[in-house]
Design a protein around this motif. Structure first.
Motif, PDB file in Angstrom:
ATOM      1  N   THR A 912       0.801  -1.215   0.000  1.00 59.18           N
ATOM      2  CA  THR A 912       0.000   0.000   0.000  1.00 59.18           C
ATOM      3  C   THR A 912       0.834   1.265   0.000  1.00 59.18           C
ATOM      4  O   THR A 912       0.367   2.322  -0.429  1.00 59.18           O
ATOM      5  N   GLY A 913       2.045   1.203   0.537  1.00 53.09           N
ATOM      6  CA  GLY A 913       2.876   2.392   0.599  1.00 53.09           C
ATOM      7  C   GLY A 913       2.501   3.334   1.717  1.00 53.09           C
ATOM      8  O   GLY A 913       2.925   4.490   1.734  1.00 53.09           O
ATOM      9  N   PHE A 914       1.687   2.881   2.677  1.00 54.16           N
ATOM     10  CA  PHE A 914       1.300   3.730   3.800  1.00 54.16           C
ATOM     11  C   PHE A 914       2.493   3.986   4.712  1.00 54.16           C
ATOM     12  O   PHE A 914       3.165   3.049   5.140  1.00 54.16           O
ATOM     13  N   THR A 915       2.713   5.249   5.062  1.00 52.36           N
ATOM     14  CA  THR A 915       3.683   5.566   6.099  1.00 52.36           C
ATOM     15  C   THR A 915       3.285   4.853   7.381  1.00 52.36           C
ATOM     16  O   THR A 915       2.116   4.875   7.782  1.00 52.36           O
ATOM     17  N   ARG A 916       4.269   4.225   8.076  1.00 50.56           N
ATOM     18  CA  ARG A 916       3.941   3.563   9.335  1.00 50.56           C
ATOM     19  C   ARG A 916       4.521   4.309  10.533  1.00 50.56           C
ATOM     20  O   ARG A 916       3.793   4.777  11.381  1.00 50.56           O
ATOM     21  N   ASP A 917       5.859   4.383  10.643  1.00 50.83           N
ATOM     22  CA  ASP A 917       6.395   5.122  11.788  1.00 50.83           C
ATOM     23  C   ASP A 917       7.773   5.691  11.496  1.00 50.83           C
ATOM     24  O   ASP A 917       8.434   5.337  10.519  1.00 50.83           O
ATOM     25  N   ILE A 918       8.142   6.622  12.360  1.00 52.22           N
ATOM     26  CA  ILE A 918       9.471   7.222  12.331  1.00 52.22           C
ATOM     27  C   ILE A 918      10.003   7.165  13.758  1.00 52.22           C
ATOM     28  O   ILE A 918       9.280   7.443  14.712  1.00 52.22           O
ATOM     29  N   ARG A 919      11.268   6.772  13.903  1.00 55.08           N
ATOM     30  CA  ARG A 919      11.904   6.647  15.212  1.00 55.08           C
ATOM     31  C   ARG A 919      13.153   7.529  15.205  1.00 55.08           C
ATOM     32  O   ARG A 919      13.986   7.416  14.308  1.00 55.08           O
ATOM     33  N   PHE A 920      13.244   8.370  16.214  1.00 52.12           N
ATOM     34  CA  PHE A 920      14.268   9.404  16.229  1.00 52.12           C
ATOM     35  C   PHE A 920      15.505   8.893  16.969  1.00 52.12           C
ATOM     36  O   PHE A 920      15.627   9.031  18.190  1.00 52.12           O
ATOM     37  N   ASP A 921      16.418   8.262  16.207  1.00 56.11           N
ATOM     38  CA  ASP A 921      17.652   7.738  16.780  1.00 56.11           C
ATOM     39  C   ASP A 921      18.504   8.871  17.340  1.00 56.11           C
ATOM     40  O   ASP A 921      18.535   9.979  16.800  1.00 56.11           O
ATOM     41  N   ASP A 922      19.228   8.567  18.403  1.00 55.04           N
ATOM     42  CA  ASP A 922      20.014   9.574  19.096  1.00 55.04           C
ATOM     43  C   ASP A 922      21.332   9.836  18.389  1.00 55.04           C
ATOM     44  O   ASP A 922      21.850   8.999  17.642  1.00 55.04           O
ATOM     45  N   THR A 923      21.867  11.016  18.619  1.00 52.07           N
ATOM     46  CA  THR A 923      23.242  11.355  18.290  1.00 52.07           C
ATOM     47  C   THR A 923      24.016  11.411  19.596  1.00 52.07           C
ATOM     48  O   THR A 923      23.568  12.053  20.552  1.00 52.07           O
ATOM     49  N   ILE A 924      25.155  10.749  19.643  1.00 51.49           N
ATOM     50  CA  ILE A 924      25.925  10.674  20.882  1.00 51.49           C
ATOM     51  C   ILE A 924      27.348  11.161  20.611  1.00 51.49           C
ATOM     52  O   ILE A 924      28.007  10.702  19.673  1.00 51.49           O
ATOM     53  N   TYR A 925      27.790  12.092  21.443  1.00 56.43           N
ATOM     54  CA  TYR A 925      29.161  12.587  21.400  1.00 56.43           C
ATOM     55  C   TYR A 925      29.892  12.071  22.639  1.00 56.43           C
ATOM     56  O   TYR A 925      29.301  11.932  23.714  1.00 56.43           O
ATOM     57  N   THR A 926      31.171  11.801  22.478  1.00 52.98           N
ATOM     58  CA  THR A 926      31.916  11.195  23.574  1.00 52.98           C
ATOM     59  C   THR A 926      33.279  11.843  23.718  1.00 52.98           C
ATOM     60  O   THR A 926      33.885  12.290  22.732  1.00 52.98           O
TER      61      THR A 926
END
Length: 933
Positions: A912-926
């Motif tokens: 169908t091509g329906f958008t399902r979800d977006i997950r906002f992965d973190d940016t990590i500085y060390t």
């Protein structure tokens, strides 16, 4: 007494900062195999031994290239150039740099989901011993901090001396041992990790102490390595899940497919990882070494999922300002506006209804791009978790070497436990207006006008109180004997051995659901005797109210004994934690007997041309019993399943050295993957959801699952020169009885449930090409001569065969394209690395059993088939960097960053091509410092 000097082997790709290397290497016929490698073992004189290199990354990379060149078996390795120099916090994070390895990001923003050449069926060993997580066959790599490791070998094809069980490959985790060090050492590492999603700096600490002594009874070495880290995290999600026809009430608006809810969640909280390992080695005589070692790896977490949803189809909801896009299709639609169940598509005659009529109609639907929904119901939900993992392993043995023979005997015992106690409370209220955009830059965007969910007034109890208490336990006793003899002539070495493994696993669960008192959305929260801080603000979600916070039940209150009992009293369930339920328990016992024999051969064919390789076979016998239970019509019925498997696993390899830096090689091996105990559980359990917008669900194992089997073929062409190499490898896997799990809508006692079951999908194939290489630019003038490049590219073409519903589709979790590209710099004490890792799209879930409306073809209408539906993950990549400087030989500082471009997980339903979800992965500085005393 023996003094061992061992050099750390390098690899073809260095991930973040100096001191971390990835190489494609393997043990030459005269070498110890990776599965047998142990820092306590004396190595043959012609082997490449592990030693701590205090020189440059380049030296490590060049050493790795030489090992690759001299090795008939391909092994990709990650090696610490020196103790404390792994830049990644976990093993899983480090593995993403290895050629052919793909990873995903877990709910707590850690790298998880490691797959090798598209397959996740990996056997993990720790210093050559099988190592696992509770009831699973694999080990959760993120549970072992990288600071505990000296080296990781990723073995892509079986040889007879390696423990069977990984059709994707074997990952051998190797800890430090005292005989690896010539001098006493105290190494301290301190690192701060800053995560942008939570705006916090978190600590990561490590300490290694080791020494060795000459005594009157021989040389003795001791080592202690401890580490600890604390991580605060937040991973927001936004989702637009199941689509539903608007032709039904409350809208009665034909022609559109609308998402059922508009919502999201935050996975947030904290976790800690304590770890300790220790080792003793005793060189009693020049021929005899005795050793004992142990490991503890733990995980502690207080974490929660904070859901928020506007439910768009409940009574009284209105719709306006509808804008549709051009995603239009013909679909079956049942009276509830969903895709019909198989029983509704093709109902079976009964005595009372001999001529049943299908319960669906065909509709032409177009996806709604944007709309305004009025007077919607909503809920906010807190799922509060208290988790703990403990892995213990202790082992020991001896190595005896005299003349042409060598024997190693090893015993080990492991225990692994995991507890997860979850309490869920939902509340909600009516929302005056919700503006929904289903497709903005391939993602949804929502506005709950006025942000009423951040106002404590008028919240009511919704759905119910859910208690889910789990405990999983696993143990393994294993014993093995490995022998090798130098024969001479064209068979330089003969190997043989035996192994016995006794494994047990127990899984217990209590699952209690109770609907809200008085009914859904009736009881006002303010009328209950709850503390003032029962509602707390939780982090916002990008694309939902512009990231504004909202209120939700306090997760700390839900984790407290007093809070849980107060809620139990309100909902009318028994006080105290619920007892484990017999219908949700399984108990597994398994014994495995294995042996092997393997010969190394070598022929000089004239001039520089030499042919060498290995030929071996590994027979195995496995006896297994799994006891579970099923519940049908409220009757608990015990079920016991017994199986016995016999497998014979041959292998052969050949390498032809042609001179001038050019060589070719070929390997063949057969491997198996036994099903996980949870997948074999003969029981069935399910539960009626208290949330009317959530499909009832359940799970069941399949005691008839057969082990997956794979025949593997690999061929390489490699060319080496003074400052680098390039290698091209082709591979082919013919897999039978591939296992996949998916939900299917089943009717039990007149109620529909999405029951997730595993099944064998018949035959599948996986073929592809890997290209890897590295080069250093010595020819450039001055400071520019410190530059170098490294990288790899993997093409994986997979397909499910046979008569399964997935026939013709790629394997679950397999990206067709994957690459790493890195720029290296090392000169004047400065070392740096920038690496980009990319994978193409893949599907991570079969969603055929979900009830979303979907396109249906004429053929599917004629055959009553349900169209296959998949959840695809869009292509994505992560950019990481690291920069380090050696202040002196004992002190180093480094800085780094992961996912600095902010890559996100983005998925959609196909076809169908329906958008399902977006997950906002973190940016990590060390930022970190390492000191060696």
């Amino acid at each position: 007494m023996r003094k061992t000097t061992r050099a750390l082997v390098s690899v073809s790709l260095l991930p973040l900062v100096a001191g971390f290397v990835i190489a494609e290497a393997a043990a030459a016929p005269a070498q110890q195999t990776a599965a047998q490698t142990d820092a306590s073992e004396p190595q043959p004189a012609d082997s490449v031994e592990e030693i701590v290199i205090t020189g440059t990354i380049r030296r490590s990379l060049e050493a790795a290239a030489e090992i690759k060149r001299e090795s008939p078996r391909v092994v990709d390795s990650i090696v610490a150039e020196e103790i404390g120099k792994f830049p990644d916090p976990t093993t899983a994070a480090a593995l993403q740099r290895v050629p052919g390895v793909q990873v995903t990001v877990g709910a707590n923003n850690e790298i998880t989901g490691v797959v090798i050449r598209g397959l996740g069926d990996i056997l993990t060993t720790l210093d050559g011993r099988e190592f696992f997580s509770t009831t699973d066959r694999s080990f959760s790599f993120q549970d072992l901090p990288a600071e505990a490791l000296a080296r990781v070998d990723v073995i892509k094809s079986q040889t007879a001396d390696i423990i069977e069980g990984g059709i994707a490959g074997v990952t051998d985790l190797q800890l430090n041992k005292p005989f690896k060090f010539n001098d006493p050492a105290i190494v301290v590492t301190v690192r701060g990790n800053y995560a942008t999603n939570v705006d916090k700096l978190n600590p990561q600490l490590g300490l290694l102490v080791t020494d060795r002594w000459d005594t009157g009874v021989g040389e003795i070495g001791a080592l202690l390595n401890v580490s600890w880290s604390h991580t605060d995290y937040n991973r927001p999600y936004l989702y637009a899940p199941v689509r539903r026809s608007t032709a039904i009430a409350p809208f009665n608006l034909p022609g559109f497919a609308s998402q059922n809810v508009a919502g999201g969640l935050n996975e947030y909280g904290w976790y800690e990882r304590p770890q300790a390992n220790a080792a003793l080695q005793w060189q009693a005589t020049p021929e005899l070494e005795v050793y004992v070692d142990g490991l503890y790896a733990g995980y502690r977490a207080k974490q929660q999922s904070a859901f928020v949803e506007a439910q768009l189809f409940n009574a009284g909801t209105t719709i306006s300002n509808v804008v549709a896009n051009d995603n239009c299709f013909r679909a079956r639609v049942n009276p509830a506006g969903f895709n019909p169940t198989p029983q509704q598509i093709n109902p079976q005659p009964t005595e009372t209804n001999p001529n049943p009529v299908p319960m669906f109609e065909l509709q032409h639907l177009c996806e709604i791009d944007s709309a305004t929904y009025g007077n919607t119901t909503s809920f906010v939900s807190t799922q509060a978790r208290d988790q703990q993992t403990d892995n213990y392993l202790i082992g020991g043995g001896f190595i005896f070497e005299r003349g042409p023979g060598r024997v190693k005997f090893d015993l080990a015992y492991q225990e692994s436990t995991f507890t997860n106690n979850v309490v869920i409370v939902d509340i909600g209220k009516r929302l005056a207006q919700v503006q929904v955009q289903s497709n903005v830059d391939l993602n949804a965007q929502y506005e709950f006008v006025g942000n009423p969910l951040n106002d404590p007034t008028d919240f009511r109890l919704r759905n119910g109180l859910n208690q889910n208490f789990n405990r999983q336990e696993g143990s393994l006793f294993q014993a093995r004997m490995d022998s090798e003899f130098d024969v001479g002539g064209f068979i330089p070495k003969l190997q043989f051995g035996l192994r016995f493994a006794d494994r047990s696993a127990v899984s217990n669960q209590a699952l209690v659901n109770r609907a809200a008192p008085g009914g859904d959305s009736v009881t006002l929260l303010s009328s209950l005797d709850l503390p003032a801080d029962f509602l707390v603000e939780v982090p916002g979600i990008p694309r939902l109210n512009g990231g504004a916070p909202r209120l939700s039940p306090n997760p700390d209150y839900l984790r407290s004994a007093a809070g849980r009992d107060r809620l139990r009293a309100i909902y009318g369930v028994a006080l105290g934690d619920p007892a484990f339920q017999p219908e949700r328990r399984f108990d597994a016992k398994e014994r495995t007997f294995a042996g092997y024999i393997q010969a190394n051969y070598e022929f000089e064919l004239g001039g520089p041309v030499v042919l060498d390789g290995t030929v071996g076979v590994r027979p195995t016998l496995t006896d297994r019993q799994i006891a579970g239970a099923g519940v049908i019509s409220n009757v608990v019925t015990p079920v016991v399943a017994k199986t016995s498997d016999v497998d014979v696993l041959p292998n052969a390899s050949a390498r032809l050295q042609l001179g001038g830096g050019l060589q070719v090689r070929a390997t063949y091996s057969k491997a198996i993957r036994r099903p996980g105990f949870g997948a074999l559980n003969p029981g069935l359990n399910y539960i009626v959801a208290t949330n009317p917008n959530v499909q009832n669900s359940g799970s069941a194992g399949n005691p008839d699952l057969r082990p997956q089997k794979s025949e593997s073929f690999d061929a390489t062409v490699e060319y080496y020169w003074r400052t680098g190499f390039v290698a091209v490898a082709g591979y082919y896997r013919d897999i039978t009885d591939r296992v996949i799990s998916s939900p299917t809508l089943e009717e039990i006692d007149g109620i529909g449930y999405n029951i997730t079951r595993p099944r064998n999908v018949g035959q599948a194939t996986l073929k592809g090409v890997e290209v890897s290489g590295q080069a250093f630019f010595d020819f450039l003038p001055g400071a520019l001569s410190g530059f170098g490049v490294s990288g790899n590219f993997t093409y994986a073409d997979s397909e499910v065969g046979g008569g399964d519903s997935l026939a013709g589709l790629p394997l679950q979790g397999v990206s067709k394209y994957n690459f790493n590209a890195g720029l290296i710099y090392e000169k004047f004490g400065l070392s740096g690395r920038v690496i980009y890792t990319h994978r193409s799209r893949y599907f991570d879930q079969e969603t055929t059993g979900l009830n979303l409306v979907r396109p249906v073809s004429d053929e599917q209408l004629a055959t009553d088939a349900t169209p296959v539906n998949l959840n695809y993950v869009r292509p994505g990549g992560r950019l990481d960097f690291g920069l380090g400087y050696e202040l002196n030989k004992n002190l180093r500082v480094d800085v780094g960053g992961t996912n600095i471009l902010g890559n996100k997980y983005r998925s959609y339903f196909d076809p169908t091509g329906f958008t399902r979800d977006i997950r906002f992965d973190d940016t990590i500085y060390t930022v970190g410092i390492r000191a060696r005393i």
